[in-house]
Design a protein around this motif. Structure first.
Motif, PDB file in Angstrom:
ATOM      1  N   LYS A 119      44.118  74.390  68.589  1.00  0.00           N
ATOM      2  CA  LYS A 119      44.689  75.690  68.941  1.00  0.00           C
ATOM      3  C   LYS A 119      44.762  76.590  67.713  1.00  0.00           C
ATOM      4  N   GLU A 154      43.542  62.517  58.424  1.00  0.00           N
ATOM      5  CA  GLU A 154      42.260  62.549  59.112  1.00  0.00           C
ATOM      6  C   GLU A 154      41.870  63.924  59.631  1.00  0.00           C
ATOM      7  N   GLU A 198      41.941  79.664  59.033  1.00  0.00           N
ATOM      8  CA  GLU A 198      40.843  79.457  58.086  1.00  0.00           C
ATOM      9  C   GLU A 198      41.158  80.226  56.801  1.00  0.00           C
ATOM     10  N   TYR A 230      42.780  80.302  73.078  1.00  0.00           N
ATOM     11  CA  TYR A 230      43.112  79.888  71.718  1.00  0.00           C
ATOM     12  C   TYR A 230      41.983  80.136  70.732  1.00  0.00           C
ATOM     13  N   ARG A 264      45.543  69.748  57.639  1.00  0.00           N
ATOM     14  CA  ARG A 264      45.346  70.432  56.366  1.00  0.00           C
ATOM     15  C   ARG A 264      46.685  70.932  55.850  1.00  0.00           C
ATOM     16  N   GLY A 277      42.807  76.198  64.682  1.00  0.00           N
ATOM     17  CA  GLY A 277      41.405  76.402  64.296  1.00  0.00           C
ATOM     18  C   GLY A 277      41.156  77.539  63.329  1.00  0.00           C
ATOM     19  N   GLY A 278      40.298  78.461  63.747  1.00  0.00           N
ATOM     20  CA  GLY A 278      39.890  79.584  62.890  1.00  0.00           C
ATOM     21  C   GLY A 278      41.011  80.550  62.560  1.00  0.00           C
ATOM     22  N   PRO A 300      37.365  69.864  66.541  1.00  0.00           N
ATOM     23  CA  PRO A 300      36.771  71.041  67.174  1.00  0.00           C
ATOM     24  C   PRO A 300      37.720  71.723  68.163  1.00  0.00           C
ATOM     25  N   ILE A 301      38.485  70.957  68.879  1.00  0.00           N
ATOM     26  CA  ILE A 301      39.421  71.575  69.817  1.00  0.00           C
ATOM     27  C   ILE A 301      40.790  71.621  69.169  1.00  0.00           C
ATOM     28  N   THR A 352      35.062  82.620  65.893  1.00  0.00           N
ATOM     29  CA  THR A 352      34.401  81.790  66.894  1.00  0.00           C
ATOM     30  C   THR A 352      33.982  82.631  68.100  1.00  0.00           C
ATOM     31  N   ARG A 409      43.382  75.730  51.035  1.00  0.00           N
ATOM     32  CA  ARG A 409      43.713  74.658  51.966  1.00  0.00           C
ATOM     33  C   ARG A 409      43.118  73.355  51.480  1.00  0.00           C
ATOM     34  N   PRO A 439      34.181  75.407  71.722  1.00  0.00           N
ATOM     35  CA  PRO A 439      34.073  73.957  71.884  1.00  0.00           C
ATOM     36  C   PRO A 439      34.254  73.561  73.347  1.00  0.00           C
ATOM     37  N   ASP A 482      39.597  81.628  68.069  1.00  0.00           N
ATOM     38  CA  ASP A 482      39.835  82.617  67.016  1.00  0.00           C
ATOM     39  C   ASP A 482      38.734  83.666  67.043  1.00  0.00           C
TER      40      ASP A 482
END
Ligand SMILES: [Zn+2]
Ligand SMILES: [Zn+2]
Lengths: 201, 258
Positions: free
Chosen positions: B49, B21, B55, A185, B24, B51-52, B46-47, A190, B16, A178, A187
């Protein structure tokens, strides 16, 4: 929160505001007291506008975007490329894509995403409608713009399987780092997809 | 006694749900604490830390802060994202099925390191196997072992005699085999082939390397799947949600990729 010392209609409006995204109890109070002091016409206009979004809006008969007439403003536009369909999860996803001014094709709104663990399958989203559009012909490219997460990917892979045997080109929005993000950071999924999708510079 | 405000744990994300807004609530399966829940803030932006790293179906090292209501994940680093699962619809549907089974069977904060390792190893196996059928059946049988629902396959659940005849029945409500002498119409049961019985017995007790050495034809694979699914459904008293998608992929889209 309790408003035991507040008149009932005021307490009710504060509570309603408080349910909206991004509005905490403080903001809800401020908005309510602001409206209380506003001229009646202003309040009336706001109330009408709020009611209007539910009364006059429906789904576009082509792409299922939200519209106030038979077809949406994008599907009505004769300058748009009708051979491309960009598939998104929700109507709200169209706006950011339109802001880029890079895409001149049409959309298809799925109104959801395949989520097997929640019991949401392909028949629970607007996939049959997409397949019907494709079967009607004239489509050369389907751009899969579902969210870059597990359910978005599952939905994209499912659609890809459904139309893989046709001549239609299937593309997926590039997945990578992004803008404004930090490599540290990122993952593994990504990063490895960003590497796979790297371009000459 | 005061508890530490932050703790570190390995975890696999098994569920999850959206919160507000951009946040999770994650359901995590950990080796030391079993199933726990924690909030991952901002992960839908999208930004982020996290994130994936948080998942679904991702094995990560997490730093978690104890909160008043829910604990909050403050740092996350992927250990294994099981990439082949994320890139293939069949494997993904199988992985989600395993995660759902663990979620619905495991009670919160009951430690079971075996269950954690089983889930981790199964995701690894699914990532590396072509069909995943044996990996799933082995997973189901082992999970039933660890959770205390091991089906009785050595002797008849009614008369306790060792299984002798070739004709036997499996009863979900009895939790195992019923012999041909004890079977009567009032017990809900299904006929179980001798081969199926032998395979189930073996898988219940062997390691995975041994389990995959057996050749299983389509008919037997289907029988094993049906027996175990019926039993799981009986124990849960409800459908397992992700099986619908698993079945749909088999029927509708068979043969399109391997
Ligand atoms: Zn439209
Ligand atoms: Zn018996």
């Amino acid at each position: 929160m309790e408003f035991t010392n507040t008149a009932e209609p005021i307490a009710r409006l504060i509570e309603e505001f408080n349910k909206l995204p991004g509005i905490g109890p403080k903001s809800a109070q401020r908005l309510t007291y602001y409206l209380l002091q506003s001229p009646p016409e202003r309040v009336e206009m706001l109330a009408e506008a709020i009611k209007g979004i539910k009364q006059s809006l429906r789904l576009c008969s082509v792409c299922l975007n939200i519209t106030d007439s038979e077809t949406c403003i994008i599907c009505r536009d004769n300058n748009r490329d009708r051979s491309r369909i960009c598939v998104v999860e929700e109507p709200a996803d169209i706006l950011p894509l339109e802001r880029t001014r890079k895409y001149r094709g049409l959309y298809h709104v799925l109104h959801g995403v395949i989520s097997p663990g929640d019991g949401v399958g392909p028949d629970d989203i607007k996939l049959n409608e997409l397949m019907r559009r494709i079967q009607n012909g004239g489509v050369t490219e389907v751009i899969l713009a579902t969210n870059p997460n597990l359910e978005g990917d599952a939905t994209a892979m499912y659609i890809q399987r459904l139309i893989a045997s046709s001549q239609i080109q299937i593309t997926r929005l590039a997945r990578g780092l992004p803008f404004g993000g930090d490599l540290e950071y990122a993952d593994d999924v990504t990063l490895s997809r960003a590497l796979e999708g790297r371009q000459s510079f | 006694m005061s508890q530490l405000r932050v703790y570190q744990t390995e975890a696999i994300v098994i569920k999850r749900v959206k919160l507000g807004e951009a946040d999770r609530i994650l359901t995590l399966y950990t080796p030391e604490k079993g199933k726990i829940k924690a909030v991952a803030k901002g992960t839908r932006r999208p930004i982020s830390k996290l994130g994936g790293h948080v998942e679904l179906l991702t094995h990560s090292q997490l730093l978690i802060a104890r909160g008043r209501n829910l604990d909050i994940i403050t740092q996350a680093q992927t250990i294994n994202c099981f990439m082949p699962i994320k890139n293939d619809l069949n494997r993904l549907s199988q992985g989600l099925y395993c995660a759902e089974l663990v979620d619905v069977f495991a009670a919160e904060r009951i430690e079971s390191a075996e269950t954690f390792h089983l889930l981790r190893d199964t995701l690894e196996r699914l990532a590396n196997s072509k069909t995943g059928a044996i990996a799933l059946r082995y997973f189901e049988l082992q999970l039933l072992n660890y959770l205390g629902y091991r089906p009785q396959l050595q002797s008849c659940t009614l008369c306790n005699r060792a299984i002798q005849s070739d004709i036997n029945y499996f009863s979900s409500c009895q939790g195992g085999i019923i012999c041909s002498q004890c079977i009567h119409e009032e017990i809900a049961s299904r006929r179980l082939s001798l081969n199926a019985l032998k395979v189930l017995r073996l898988w219940q007790n062997c390691d995975y390397a041994t389990a995959i050495k057996i050749n299983i034809n389509e008919e037997l694979a289907k029988e094993l799947e049906d027996v175990l699914r019926d039993y799981l459904k009986y124990l849960l008293e409800k459908q397992i949600k992700s099986t619908a998608f698993l079945d749909m992929l088999k029927v509708k889209l068979v043969g399109i990729d391997n």
